[in-house]
Design a protein around this motif. Structure first.
Motif, PDB file in Angstrom:
ATOM      1  N   ARG A   1       7.802  12.481   0.713  1.00  0.00           N
ATOM      2  CA  ARG A   1       8.354  11.308   0.030  1.00  0.00           C
ATOM      3  C   ARG A   1       9.350  11.721  -1.051  1.00  0.00           C
ATOM      4  O   ARG A   1       9.129  12.693  -1.781  1.00  0.00           O
ATOM      5  CB  ARG A   1       7.223  10.487  -0.596  1.00  0.00           C
ATOM      6  CG  ARG A   1       6.246   9.877   0.410  1.00  0.00           C
ATOM      7  CD  ARG A   1       6.790   8.615   1.042  1.00  0.00           C
ATOM      8  NE  ARG A   1       6.957   7.572   0.074  1.00  0.00           N
ATOM      9  CZ  ARG A   1       6.018   6.661  -0.229  1.00  0.00           C
ATOM     10  NH1 ARG A   1       4.867   6.646   0.401  1.00  0.00           N
ATOM     11  NH2 ARG A   1       6.266   5.759  -1.144  1.00  0.00           N
TER      12      ARG A   1
ATOM     13  N   GLU B   1       0.693   3.457  -4.679  1.00  0.00           N
ATOM     14  CA  GLU B   1       1.845   3.413  -3.771  1.00  0.00           C
ATOM     15  C   GLU B   1       3.009   2.824  -4.546  1.00  0.00           C
ATOM     16  O   GLU B   1       3.065   1.618  -4.777  1.00  0.00           O
ATOM     17  CB  GLU B   1       1.540   2.572  -2.536  1.00  0.00           C
ATOM     18  CG  GLU B   1       2.707   2.352  -1.612  1.00  0.00           C
ATOM     19  CD  GLU B   1       3.444   3.628  -1.220  1.00  0.00           C
ATOM     20  OE1 GLU B   1       4.575   3.827  -1.720  1.00  0.00           O
ATOM     21  OE2 GLU B   1       2.898   4.414  -0.429  1.00  0.00           O
TER      22      GLU B   1
ATOM     23  N   THR C   1       1.095  -0.421  -7.701  1.00  0.00           N
ATOM     24  CA  THR C   1       2.464   0.091  -7.683  1.00  0.00           C
ATOM     25  C   THR C   1       2.807   0.825  -8.977  1.00  0.00           C
ATOM     26  O   THR C   1       3.930   1.282  -9.155  1.00  0.00           O
ATOM     27  CB  THR C   1       3.480  -1.042  -7.427  1.00  0.00           C
ATOM     28  OG1 THR C   1       3.288  -2.060  -8.393  1.00  0.00           O
ATOM     29  CG2 THR C   1       3.316  -1.606  -6.025  1.00  0.00           C
TER      30      THR C   1
ATOM     31  N   THR D   1       1.354  -0.946   3.730  1.00  0.00           N
ATOM     32  CA  THR D   1       0.996  -1.543   5.018  1.00  0.00           C
ATOM     33  C   THR D   1      -0.252  -0.910   5.602  1.00  0.00           C
ATOM     34  O   THR D   1      -0.788  -1.401   6.578  1.00  0.00           O
ATOM     35  CB  THR D   1       2.148  -1.362   6.024  1.00  0.00           C
ATOM     36  OG1 THR D   1       2.418   0.037   6.159  1.00  0.00           O
ATOM     37  CG2 THR D   1       3.403  -2.095   5.560  1.00  0.00           C
TER      38      THR D   1
ATOM     39  N   ASP E   1       6.052   2.326  -3.774  1.00  0.00           N
ATOM     40  CA  ASP E   1       6.995   1.510  -2.998  1.00  0.00           C
ATOM     41  C   ASP E   1       6.253   0.329  -2.373  1.00  0.00           C
ATOM     42  O   ASP E   1       5.545   0.489  -1.382  1.00  0.00           O
ATOM     43  CB  ASP E   1       7.631   2.366  -1.906  1.00  0.00           C
ATOM     44  CG  ASP E   1       8.670   1.616  -1.093  1.00  0.00           C
ATOM     45  OD1 ASP E   1       8.812   0.383  -1.262  1.00  0.00           O
ATOM     46  OD2 ASP E   1       9.328   2.272  -0.269  1.00  0.00           O
ATOM     47  N   PRO E   2       6.405  -0.889  -2.931  1.00  0.00           N
ATOM     48  CA  PRO E   2       5.677  -2.047  -2.408  1.00  0.00           C
ATOM     49  C   PRO E   2       5.937  -2.307  -0.922  1.00  0.00           C
ATOM     50  O   PRO E   2       5.073  -2.833  -0.227  1.00  0.00           O
ATOM     51  CB  PRO E   2       6.189  -3.220  -3.248  1.00  0.00           C
ATOM     52  CG  PRO E   2       6.785  -2.611  -4.463  1.00  0.00           C
ATOM     53  CD  PRO E   2       7.255  -1.237  -4.072  1.00  0.00           C
ATOM     54  N   ALA E   3       7.087  -1.898  -0.416  1.00  0.00           N
ATOM     55  CA  ALA E   3       7.401  -2.115   0.997  1.00  0.00           C
ATOM     56  C   ALA E   3       6.550  -1.234   1.915  1.00  0.00           C
ATOM     57  O   ALA E   3       6.439  -1.508   3.098  1.00  0.00           O
ATOM     58  CB  ALA E   3       8.879  -1.832   1.250  1.00  0.00           C
ATOM     59  N   ARG E   4       5.930  -0.208   1.368  1.00  0.00           N
ATOM     60  CA  ARG E   4       5.131   0.717   2.178  1.00  0.00           C
ATOM     61  C   ARG E   4       3.634   0.404   2.153  1.00  0.00           C
ATOM     62  O   ARG E   4       2.856   1.131   2.743  1.00  0.00           O
ATOM     63  CB  ARG E   4       5.352   2.147   1.712  1.00  0.00           C
ATOM     64  CG  ARG E   4       6.748   2.645   2.007  1.00  0.00           C
ATOM     65  CD  ARG E   4       6.839   4.099   1.590  1.00  0.00           C
ATOM     66  NE  ARG E   4       8.147   4.637   1.847  1.00  0.00           N
ATOM     67  CZ  ARG E   4       8.374   5.698   2.608  1.00  0.00           C
ATOM     68  NH1 ARG E   4       7.387   6.326   3.178  1.00  0.00           N
ATOM     69  NH2 ARG E   4       9.601   6.139   2.773  1.00  0.00           N
TER      70      ARG E   4
END
Length: 169
Positions: free
Chosen positions: A85, A50, A67, A57, A52-55
């Motif tokens: 994406r 992933e 990452t 979840t 994008d670390p913000a994703r």
């Protein structure tokens, strides 16, 4: 397969595949959750990429997201679980450069694959673009994330074993 070998398979005593098998699920998503779980049960080494670390979840318990794209080689199968994406082209280009055994992008076969234009825009050769499979998995009418993961993994196992999948024996 001889009769004793077939019996070993049926009774769960056949020897496991001795080859290293790796499944890299790309993008944290409901489908990647099930891909990771089911693939581990099938004997794959698993990784979630992933960028994008913000994703990050939607990672199941017992798994971590990287990452950075893990090293890829001929033992790796890469499944991109979200074709919407913005980083799709960059991720696929990097995966292609790693020379994995197989790369696929989930998506409805009735719609054009956005990966083609994304890769062409990055100057990727048509021969490399053709290495990206879409759709992926067996056509079982999958509608839910677990069904999509099941169909995808069944297709990977069939492909790895040189079989067409489905009911053709």
């Amino acid at each position: 397969m001889s009769e004793p070998e077939a019996c070993d398979v049926a009774h769960g005593t056949a020897e496991a595949d001795s080859g290293v098998r790796t499944l890299v699920a790309v993008f944290a998503s409901p489908v990647s959750r099930f891909l990771l779980k089911f693939a581990r049960d099938l004997g794959f080494h698993v990784a979630l990429y992933e960028p994008d670390p913000a994703r990050v979840t939607d990672v199941p318990e017992g798994f971590e997201a990287d990452t950075t794209l893990p090293p890829l080689d001929a033992s790796a199968d890469v499944v991109v679980t979200d074709h919407h994406r913005p980083e799709l082209g960059e991720v696929l280009k990097a995966a292609l450069e790693g020379r994995p055994r197989w790369i696929g992008v989930l998506g409805n076969p009735r719609h054009p694959g956005p990966h083609v234009a994304a890769l062409q825009g990055l100057g990727v050769a048509d021969a490399d673009i053709a290495r990206v499979h879409r759709p992926v998995g067996l056509n079982i009418g999958s509608r839910t994330p677990p069904e999509i993961a099941l169909a995808t993994l069944a297709g990977l196992v069939a492909d790895r074993n040189g079989r067409p999948g489905g009911f053709d024996f």
